[in-house]
Design an enzyme around this catalytic site. Structure first.
Site, PDB file in Angstrom:
ATOM      1  N   GLN A 176       0.973  -1.789  -0.144  1.00  0.00           N
ATOM      2  CA  GLN A 176       0.032   0.130  -0.499  1.00  0.00           C
ATOM      3  C   GLN A 176       0.288   1.379   0.110  1.00  0.00           C
ATOM      4  O   GLN A 176       0.305   2.604  -0.189  1.00  0.00           O
ATOM      5  CB  GLN A 176      -1.273   0.127   1.038  1.00  0.00           C
ATOM      6  CG  GLN A 176      -1.729  -1.115   1.193  1.00  0.00           C
ATOM      7  CD  GLN A 176      -2.346  -1.018   2.889  1.00  0.00           C
ATOM      8  OE1 GLN A 176      -3.133  -2.221   3.280  1.00  0.00           O
ATOM      9  NE2 GLN A 176      -3.587  -0.291   2.572  1.00  0.00           N
ATOM     10  N   ARG A 181      -8.535  -0.442   8.280  1.00  0.00           N
ATOM     11  CA  ARG A 181      -9.249   0.451   8.153  1.00  0.00           C
ATOM     12  C   ARG A 181      -9.516   1.193   9.345  1.00  0.00           C
ATOM     13  O   ARG A 181     -10.557   1.956   9.978  1.00  0.00           O
ATOM     14  CB  ARG A 181     -10.738  -0.286   7.950  1.00  0.00           C
ATOM     15  CG  ARG A 181     -11.401   0.434   6.472  1.00  0.00           C
ATOM     16  CD  ARG A 181     -12.604  -0.620   5.869  1.00  0.00           C
ATOM     17  NE  ARG A 181     -13.124  -0.184   5.342  1.00  0.00           N
ATOM     18  CZ  ARG A 181     -14.129  -0.580   3.934  1.00  0.00           C
ATOM     19  NH1 ARG A 181     -13.513  -1.646   4.016  1.00  0.00           N
ATOM     20  NH2 ARG A 181     -14.418   0.379   2.934  1.00  0.00           N
ATOM     21  N   CYS A 182      -8.175   1.696  10.313  1.00  0.00           N
ATOM     22  CA  CYS A 182      -8.660   2.259  11.220  1.00  0.00           C
ATOM     23  C   CYS A 182      -8.003   3.728  11.624  1.00  0.00           C
ATOM     24  O   CYS A 182      -8.120   4.141  12.644  1.00  0.00           O
ATOM     25  CB  CYS A 182      -7.352   1.086  12.562  1.00  0.00           C
ATOM     26  SG  CYS A 182      -5.819   1.971  12.076  1.00  0.00           S
ATOM     27  N   GLU A 188     -12.576   5.099   5.608  1.00  0.00           N
ATOM     28  CA  GLU A 188     -12.950   3.747   6.663  1.00  0.00           C
ATOM     29  C   GLU A 188     -13.953   4.197   7.223  1.00  0.00           C
ATOM     30  O   GLU A 188     -13.755   3.769   9.048  1.00  0.00           O
ATOM     31  CB  GLU A 188     -11.310   4.288   7.916  1.00  0.00           C
ATOM     32  CG  GLU A 188     -10.740   3.565   6.357  1.00  0.00           C
ATOM     33  CD  GLU A 188      -8.607   3.535   7.019  1.00  0.00           C
ATOM     34  OE1 GLU A 188      -8.574   5.422   7.219  1.00  0.00           O
ATOM     35  OE2 GLU A 188      -8.220   2.989   7.266  1.00  0.00           O
TER      36      GLU A 188
END
Lengths: 287, 165, 798
Positions: C232, C379-380, C752
């Site tokens: 990523q 997804r934090c 997110e």
């Protein structure tokens, strides 16, 4: 992810499969649907030197009615059970349960014979077979023999089937009219094994129970037939007090393995709860 | 280890290759046939990303050996479009935003293809059950359901179209 | 074509246009790392530790090397001469590449096997023999801090200064705090009402459908290294690889091709990547490594594992006076958290949430245990999942204590619209928001009053077979890391970039420093440019992920793509727009002030017949620039955001719990999101569905647990809860639009939010179902098993 090497055999008759089993002794495993075996091989928990693929043996397939007995070939897949007109009419408990086993793709490969022969208490067909008073037809070097479902399961992964036998078919009696049935399976998600499940076949005579069979999945080292609970019901009306005693009797015979689905208390309680719900559903169906 | 020759039809073409007995069908397709549409998302036969169509049935190609497919008809995602024309399921996933990262998509498409052949007019619940052997982490399935509904409608309409002379 | 038609033809900002990237995916022509085959490529597989804490006595490679087709077996000893047996982490710690003399967690990498194909590599792994001497295992982070707890990090012996300050214990990593301790303690001392609750956010894992992997290819003739990687953040990886290997960065190329989901699992550098690269350099051949699912769940970046204590101080009528929180953060065996350098607890201090809280203080203590490293993933938004969980749970705890309605208490404490930009007690400057409007919209949409009435009726009926719960969460999150003065990864500021080149015939190519893993950048980024430049998005090619062509960026995670790269895109486009205006003026022989821009052209004011389209201008740029102007039509912009962005949402969930089994049916989930300007509503909705589904999975079933020996449990898809289409609820989505005033297109980022916001919503609903029985909190995951135990404790089961 990668299975170990093996020699592959693909017999086209039961006797050929049996002689291959005799030849290799414990060094061979039967490849039926493969959806229990291949995952174990890919994780290298099973490393058989020989695989005997029984998918190309015509004698092991087909669902038919002969002489008042429904004969289901051991290699009948879950989807074939699910979509069988004959079974939907005559042994509807089986299609009802098949719907709750695994997922659509696995049901194209997973077989009733494989599900039973594995001796895994988590599989669904053993308890269902017990509730149906089914008979398993086995074939070994000495020929065929029949074993009743209630006599077949001795322990986890231990059945009455010898190392050199294969399962040929499952025989069940067609339901009499007004037979109620249900399979209630508590699971965490589609495709999971049962946290606890109950198979019920039931007939009423007036407002009293005239026949009941209760099979339990995954709450002991083998599937269970809850005969004591059944005895409480025969000849009696269904009351909520009776259902409490039936659930209690079911709970009393449970001895589940603890795992991430739950501890013994929960699974035992759920065996009782699934039994309650399956009985209620079966009664609604036998009107 | 000794190899076996296996022969099958893949996307309508006859293929013949030497494989080990233990070669999984998914690796046969991806490595030998260079059909990398089928994907591998797990090793316990749960995720369905490897789903192909064998002799008219949806099967997880990670859970069968290539040698078991001797003489079989195998359809992968690469075989869905015909003559450059996308299949209705492919059209449906595109129109209804039924994909995001695309990794589960080939398995979803090949499964939806067979599901709709078996059930041409499904309810939403039937679609969710019918697709329950395929996991997705991106879409939450809601648009996948719409994609399958789109495809079902298109297939029914195309079936009723008059055949041009 | 008239103006509305020309606008529609652009398929620019705001258009729910279909995705440009779909064509290859729906035909099975995606290009994921495992699809890549290079001539001469060999395969690598990993030998892993079965034990959580042990010394390595002996590694026997002989049997493995004897297998035909096995090329080599490498251990830490082989990496030592290259000083690569340990590597720096993103959090200022070091992590073992291959276990050096001891293993620190079950499934840790101990050796790698290189072989002609992946089947032989697997045989090789099985044949490597490792002798271990077991050591006592530490699984509980509280026990890890006890005086005589076993020493986990012998390599840090004597080091009392960590990357984030003093270490006070051999298993202690850092203590970090934010806010005003004195003011907060004072507020608590004098407050009429205080509440406190212990809140565990358990260990889970992002589990993208594609596992991690790499194909490393060192060309010994050119001295160049190319590595295809599930990353990523390819540019950061390139810099790190160059630093570790000594190969000049200009000769290192990292390519993130199609990625099958990231969710934060693919940010860090894993031992598998390093070993593949080293092996390729040593062998001079391409090396492929693809992990399997059990490896992914057991050894790659997990998420959460925050043991939080939350406290609120308030007036008797529910006005919050202070927030205090203390966290024990279980980081596993190495601190490999993917946080901006200065923030070892990420952006946890957003935990004052959507509320106007005058005094607040938080403390986070990182701890080592015998588990895989990580913590910031899934997804934090850098610990914002934990922060929002904390504040939303605490507001409900306070509401229950005061017997106040959970919507009313929120309205009472919301930051008001007029207060924006709002500086929180932790120093965040929230850019914009209108929480009251959004909350009212949701409460109306679901008929909240009727739901509460229904719940009351059901509570009064002892025969009701279910418990009904209503969960309400009103979250604000912080994304878009971030301003370089505050945010860096390994010293590289967290700006992002965009380069756009318009071709002579009017189409364009653009490259950014981010990398999509399903978010649809090839479509949404083109839409931004389409609106800025009047070129149809259909003919704007977007490329990301190849470090040899894309300008430097920090990658995609923490919902930063739209806030940071999206801004860079707009700014680069505006540079082109400005040059195009000059060209247009030159071509039309007017002054720039005589021109106005309309959709896809510059028009002469008051003379609709005289105009030049961007297409015509592009052609002119390549052959008719005015004197003194460079030919060509392109720009690059590196955008250093002035601030984070603050998307927000209002989520409401209705649950019905089966008293007999503990199973929960999600009856309804209503999600209103405000992400500012909406680039592609269809794509936003898809992201919301996906984030809510992952949130559902976390709250209702996901858990990676450990037994006392450190054996990881539930690390296959048999147990790790990934819901199918059958379990997944139906999602209802809604929105408001409150643009970010500091962002060039007013966009905030969204992907997110549904995950951050939905998880506490599920817990809120579950607790609300039991609230009348005095329950103030229930630990996740809310499995039927756990809920049944709670039902039993209240005498509600048979």
């Amino acid at each position: 992810m990668i299975p170990p090497s093996f020699d592959y055999h693909c017999p086209t008759s039961v006797s050929e499969a049996v002689s291959l089993l005799s030849k290799f002794g414990g060094e061979a495993k039967i490849l039926a649907g493969g959806h229990s075996l291949l995952p174990m091989m890919k994780l290298r928990f099973a490393e058989p030197a020989n695989l005997i693929d029984i998918n190309k043996i015509p004698e092991l397939r087909g669902i038919s009615e002969e002489g008042g007995v429904i004969k289901i070939g051991a290699m009948t897949t879950e989807n074939q059970i699910l979509f069988s007109d004959l079974l939907q009419k005559k042994v509807p408990l089986l299609p009802e349960a098949a719907k709750l086993i695994a997922d659509p793709q696995v049901r194209n490969r997973g077989t009733i014979g494989g599900d039973i022969a594995h001796g895994d208490p988590a599989n669904d067909h053993p308890a269902i077979a017990m509730a149906l008073d089914a008979t398993f037809v086995l074939q070994g070097p000495g020929g065929q023999r029949k074993v009743k479902a209630v006599d077949f399961f001795h322990g986890t992964y231990m059945t009455d089937m010898a190392e050199d036998e294969i399962m040929v078919s499952i025989e069940v009696a067609p339901f009499a009219s007004k037979t109620g049935y249900a399979y209630h399976k508590l699971k965490r998600k589609t495709g999971d094994w049962a946290t606890a499940a109950a198979a019920v076949v039931l007939k009423m005579s007036g407002n009293k129970v005239s026949h009941v069979a209760i099979g339990l999945t995954n709450v002991a080292p083998t599937a269970l037939r809850a005969t004591a609970a059944e005895q409480l019901m025969i000849g009696h009306e269904i009351t909520s007090e009776l259902m409490d005693r039936v659930a209690e009797s079911v709970r009393a015979i449970c001895d589940p393995a603890e795992d991430l689905r739950g501890d013994a208390e929960y699974k035992t309680a759920m065996a009782g709860e699934m039994t309650r719900r399956a009985i209620a559903a079966a009664i609604a169906r036998c009107q | 280890m000794s190899k076996k020759i296996v022969s099958m039809n893949v996307n309508g073409k006859k293929v013949e290759e030497a494989v080990e007995s233990r070669t999984l069908l998914v690796h046969f397709l991806r490595e030998k046939m260079n059909l990398t549409g089928a994907h591998i998302g797990c090793e316990t036969s749960h995720c369905g990303a490897c789903t192909v169509d064998i002799d008219g049935e949806s099967v997880k190609s990670c859970t069968c050996f290539a040698v078991q497919c001797e003489g079989s008809e195998v359809l992968t995602v690469e075989g869905l479009a015909q003559g450059g024309v996308l299949h209705a399921v492919q059209e449906g996933f595109y129109q209804e935003h039924g994909l995001q990262c695309g990794f589960c998509t080939p398995g979803m498409l090949v499964r939806a293809y067979r599901f709709l052949k078996d059930n041409p007019n499904p309810t939403e619940d039937e679609i969710r059950v019918g697709m329950s052997g395929n996991l997705c982490r991106c879409t939450g399935y809601q648009n996948i359901v719409k994609a399958v509904q789109y495809a079902a409608k298109k297939l029914r309409e195309d079936a009723h179209k008059p055949v041009t002379a | 074509m008239n103006a509305p038609d020309r606008k529609a033809a652009l398929q620019g900002m705001g258009d729910s246009r279909l995705r440009k990237e779909d064509a290859r995916f729906i035909q099975g022509k995606g290009n994921y790392v495992d699809d890549i085959k290079l001539p001469g490529m060999v395969h690598m597989d990993i030998v892993r530790s079965p034990l959580a804490h042990a010394r390595i006595k002996k590694i026997n490679k002989e049997k493995a090397l004897a297998i035909p087709g096995v090329i080599a077996v490498l251990t830490a000893d082989d990496l030592k001469p290259l000083k690569l047996h340990w590597m720096p982490t993103l959090a200022g710690d070091v992590a073992a590449v291959l276990a050096d003399e001891k293993v620190h967690f079950q499934m840790q990498e101990v050796a790698v096997v290189l072989a002609d194909d992946r089947y032989i590599a697997a045989d090789g792994v099985e044949a490597v023999e490792v002798e271990y001497e077991e050591l006592p295992v530490v699984i509980d982070p509280f026990k890890a801090l006890e005086k005589d707890a076993p020493v986990l990090r012998e390599d840090l012996a004597g080091k009392t200064e960590g990357a984030h300050g003093q270490r006070y214990h051999h298993n202690h990593i850092f203590t970090w705090d934010a806010g005003d301790k004195e003011a907060t303690d004072a507020a608590f001392k004098s407050a009429p009402v205080t509440v406190s609750e212990k809140l565990l956010y358990p260990r889970v894992h992002p589990c993208p459908l594609e596992t991690c992997g790499a194909v490393a290819s060192f060309d010994p003739v050119r001295g160049e290294l190319t590595t295809y990687m599930t990353s990523q953040a390819p540019h950061v990886v390139r810099t790190v690889v160059s630093m570790l290997s000594g190969i000049p960065e200009s000769k290192v190329r990292i390519v993130s091709p199609d990625i099958g989901g990231g969710f934060g699992n693919k940010v860090g550098v894993y031992p598998g990547y390093v070993c593949a690269i080293v092996s390729s350099i040593v062998l001079g051949r391409p090396v492929k490594w693809i992990e399997d699912r059990i490896e992914n769940l057991s050894s790659t970046a997990f998420a959460r594992d925050y043991h939080m204590t939350g406290e609120l101080a308030a007036t008797a009528d529910g006005k919050i006076l202070g927030l205090r929180t203390h966290v024990i953060a279980d980081h596993g065996a190495f601190d490999a958290c993917a946080d901006p350098t200065k923030f070892p607890a990420g952006l946890f201090h957003i935990c004052s949430g959507s509320y106007d809280i005058p005094a607040a203080h938080c403390t986070v203590e990182g701890v080592y245990t015998n588990k895989a490293p990580g913590g910031v993933a899934y997804r934090c938004s850098f610990r914002v999942t934990e922060a929002v969980y904390l504040i939303e749970r605490m507001v409900d705890v306070l509401a229950q204590k005061l017997n106040m309605d959970k919507a009313e208490i929120r309205k009472k404490n919301f930051i008001r619209k007029e207060q924006f930009p709002y500086t929180s007690a932790f120093g965040f400057e929230y850019d914009s928001g209108d929480y009251h409007t959004a909350l009212d919209k949701v409460l109306d949409a679901v008929d909240y009053k009727a739901l509460r009435a229904e719940q009351a009726a059901k509570r009064a009926d002892p025969n009701c077979p279910t418990l009904m719960g209503i969960g309400l969460v009103t979250f604000t999150e912080v994304v878009g890391a971030g301003p370089t003065k505050m945010c860096d990864i390994l010293g590289v500021g967290m700006f992002d970039s965009c380069e756009i080149r318009v071709h002579p015939t009017g189409s364009a190519i653009a490259r950014m420093g981010t990398i999509t893993q399903g978010q649809g950048h090839q479509t949404t980024y083109a839409q931004i440019i389409a609106t800025e430049l009047g070129i149809p998005s259909e003919v704007i090619q977007v490329e990301e992920g190849d470090t040899s062509t894309a300008p430097y960026g920090l990658g995609t995670y923490g919902s930063r793509s739209t806030p940071v790269a999206g801004a860079a895109i707009a700014m680069a486009a505006r540079k082109i727009h400005a040059k195009a205006k000059k060209l247009a003026a030159h071509l039309l022989e007017v002054g720039e002030n005589d021109l106005e821009w309309e959709i896809d052209r510059f028009k002469v004011k008051g003379n609709a017949e005289k105009f030049k389209t961007m297409s015509e201008i592009a052609w002119a740029a390549y052959n008719k620039p005015p004197a003194g102007m460079e030919p060509g039509l392109e720009a690059v912009h590196y955008y250093d955001p002035p601030n984070f962005t603050f998307p927000f949402g209002i989520y409401l969930c209705v649950v019905d719990i089966d008293k007999g089994t503990g199973e929960t049916k999600i009856r309804r989930f209503y999600a209103l999101d405000d992400c500012g300007t909406r680039i592609n509503p269809m794509i936003i909705e898809g992201q919301i569905h996906g984030g809510l589904t992952e949130g559902f999975a976390v709250a209702m079933g996901q858990l990676l647990s450990f037994d006392a020996q450190g054996n990881i449990q539930g690390n296959t898809l048999m147990d790790y809860f990934l819901p199918t289409a059958v379990e997944t609820p139906h999602w209802e989505t809604d929105f408001t639009v409150t643009p970010s005033p500091h962002h060039p297109i007013g966009a905030k980022g969204v992907a997110e939010s549904p995950h951050v916001g939905s998880i506490p919503t599920f817990t809120a609903a579950m607790v609300d179902a039991f609230a009348h029985l005095g329950v103030t909190h229930l630990e996740m995951p809310h499995t039927a098993y756990r809920i049944w135990k709670e039902l039993k404790a209240h005498g509600l089961t048979h």
